[in-house]
Structures are given as C-alpha cells and as structure tokens.
Design an enzyme around this catalytic site. Sequence first.
Site, PDB file in Angstrom:
ATOM      1  N   HIS A   1       0.848  -1.197   0.000  1.00 54.15           N
ATOM      2  CA  HIS A   1       0.000   0.000   0.000  1.00 54.15           C
ATOM      3  C   HIS A   1       0.888   1.253   0.000  1.00 54.15           C
ATOM      4  CE1 HIS A   1      -4.031  -1.788   1.679  1.00 54.15           C
ATOM      5  NE2 HIS A   1      -3.605  -2.399   0.596  1.00 54.15           N
TER       6      HIS A   1
ATOM      7  N   GLU B   1       0.968   3.846   1.878  1.00 55.84           N
ATOM      8  CA  GLU B   1       1.515   4.260   3.176  1.00 55.84           C
ATOM      9  C   GLU B   1       2.701   3.400   3.588  1.00 55.84           C
ATOM     10  OE1 GLU B   1      -1.632   3.447   2.369  1.00 55.84           O
ATOM     11  OE2 GLU B   1      -3.050   4.202   3.848  1.00 55.84           O
TER      12      GLU B   1
ATOM     13  N   CYS C   1      -6.054   1.702   5.892  1.00 54.05           N
ATOM     14  CA  CYS C   1      -6.668   0.448   6.332  1.00 54.05           C
ATOM     15  C   CYS C   1      -6.057   0.052   7.677  1.00 54.05           C
ATOM     16  CB  CYS C   1      -6.434  -0.647   5.290  1.00 54.05           C
ATOM     17  SG  CYS C   1      -4.712  -1.218   5.229  1.00 54.05           S
TER      18      CYS C   1
ATOM     19  N   CYS D   1      -2.193  -0.507   7.509  1.00 51.25           N
ATOM     20  CA  CYS D   1      -1.424   0.740   7.423  1.00 51.25           C
ATOM     21  C   CYS D   1      -1.531   1.544   8.714  1.00 51.25           C
ATOM     22  CB  CYS D   1      -1.890   1.553   6.230  1.00 51.25           C
ATOM     23  SG  CYS D   1      -1.464   0.754   4.662  1.00 51.25           S
TER      24      CYS D   1
END
Lengths: 145, 145
Positions: free
Chosen positions: B54, B56, B84, B87
């Site tokens: 992801h 992040e 999410c 993260c």
Amino acid sequence: MTNQDEHFMKMALAEAQAAMDEDEVPVGAVVVLNDKIIARGHNMTEMLHDVTAHAEMIAITAASSALGAKYLKGCTLYVTLEPCVMCAGAIAHSQIERLVYGADDPKKGYTLLNAPVFPTKMKVEKGLLQEECARLLVNFFQEKR
Amino acid sequence: MTNQDEHFMKMALAEAQAAMDEDEVPVGAVVVLNDKIIARGHNMTEMLHDVTAHAEMIAITAASSALGAKYLKGCTLYVTLEPCVMCAGAIAHSQIERLVYGADDPKKGYTLLNAPVFPTKMKVEKGLLQEECARLLVNFFQEKR
C-alpha cells in the site's frame, strides 16, 4: 492441532531463533501450502530500520512472491507470537485460510482491539508451543536489561 | 489545516495519479519532515503481487530508509485515502507525529474498528482535498466496470 502443525511451528521457532541471533526481537513465521513451506520470515526491524519488517509481513510478501499471486488462498501462516494490528491487517488482506500462533502478546496483540479484524471464515488457532515461543522473547528482553 | 498541508496533499494526489496510470487502485502518500518531502509512495499491490504494498507502507519504509532510522518522529504522513487496519498499525509503530488523510474509506478504513489504534498523542486530521482524492478512486472503479 496436529503433529504437522507442531512441525511447522518448530520451523517458525527456528526463524525466531535466527532473529535472536541477529539481535532482533525473536519472532518467526512460515507460510505453508499443501503441507509445504513456501515462505519464511523473521523480524528484521532493527537491521532494516523499518517498523514494517515484522516476521509475518516478510513471510507474506515472500509467499506472494513464491506463488506469483497476491492472495494466499489455501495457505496457513504459523507465527511464534500473536500478530500486531499491522500484521493482522496484512493477514486479512492476504486471504490466508488459517492462522496459527504461539504466544499471546498482551501488549501489542491484535486481540487487544477487541474488534473483528479477520474475515469470519478465516480460522485462528493459538497456543501451539506457546512456552517455547514465549521463552525466546523472555530471554531476549532479559539479556537487554 | 494550512496552505502547506494542501500543497503536500497535492503531492500525495500526484502519487495517486501515478498509481492510476499503472492501473493500480489510486492511492498516494508522502512523508514530510521539516516542511520537506522525505518519501513518497503509491499503491503497487498489483504490480508487486503483494497485498502489503500500500502507498503508506511504501512511504513509511522509504522515509525510514531516507532517515536511516526506524522511527519517524516529527514527521507528517499525507495520504489520499483513510488508511486500512494494516497501514494504521504501521503508522502507529512508526511514531509518526501527524496523519492527514483525504477521503474516507467506509469499507476498509481503520475507523471501522472503532478501537484506539493510534497513540493518544498522535494528531489525525481528515477531509483535506477529499473530493479530489475520492474522485480518482471513483473514476478508477468506474473504468473497471
């Protein structure tokens, strides 16, 4: 849980020992598909200067790489310590079928959230070889004092 | 929030656009320290076959690499979409000082857990350029249909 589960948790413990030998918090993980280890990982947060380099994250990334696929359907993740929130989130994303962990983590474990992190169909089992798993951690932190 | 915050969120949006151009779910992030971007990231889960890739996570790992340090003290993370659970857990580990996100993620956002994921002293602000942030996502999923 079966003898085979115990075998795979011992392989996760060997990974945790490898972390210990590198002066990392000793946590290890393996990913198993069809009774074979397809990926291993141990905590490398210090060496990599990276808080995301937990055993589970490394094992999940390695397993996806081994399969050439994003999702780890049909796989079991064995990890010596209860996953943290980050790792639990990654496990949920990965669609792993079953999680088996050893020792509880009463300070950082995902169960502290008391919230449904995993898909309902995912199986979670805990406590396998928990004494051996916890002993490594206790030894590590005692040496640090 | 300030004009500078808006500037940095636009840089995160540029990362999201880069993801879009690579046919990835368009989410982007930047890490800022002392008014300078020290790391960028965009979603690469498809290209890398890796659910952990992801925006992040990539930005946090890159920021740690830039600093040569595990903890991102004094840093702000700008991300176009609500993080999410994975993260959010990584953000908590990183000791980032401030999180600024654009659009809400009512399906996968960490706030769904309704549990304290972040340290109490961490600042969280949301809604900055949320329309632009959300529009990219809407466009992406409309094209997929």
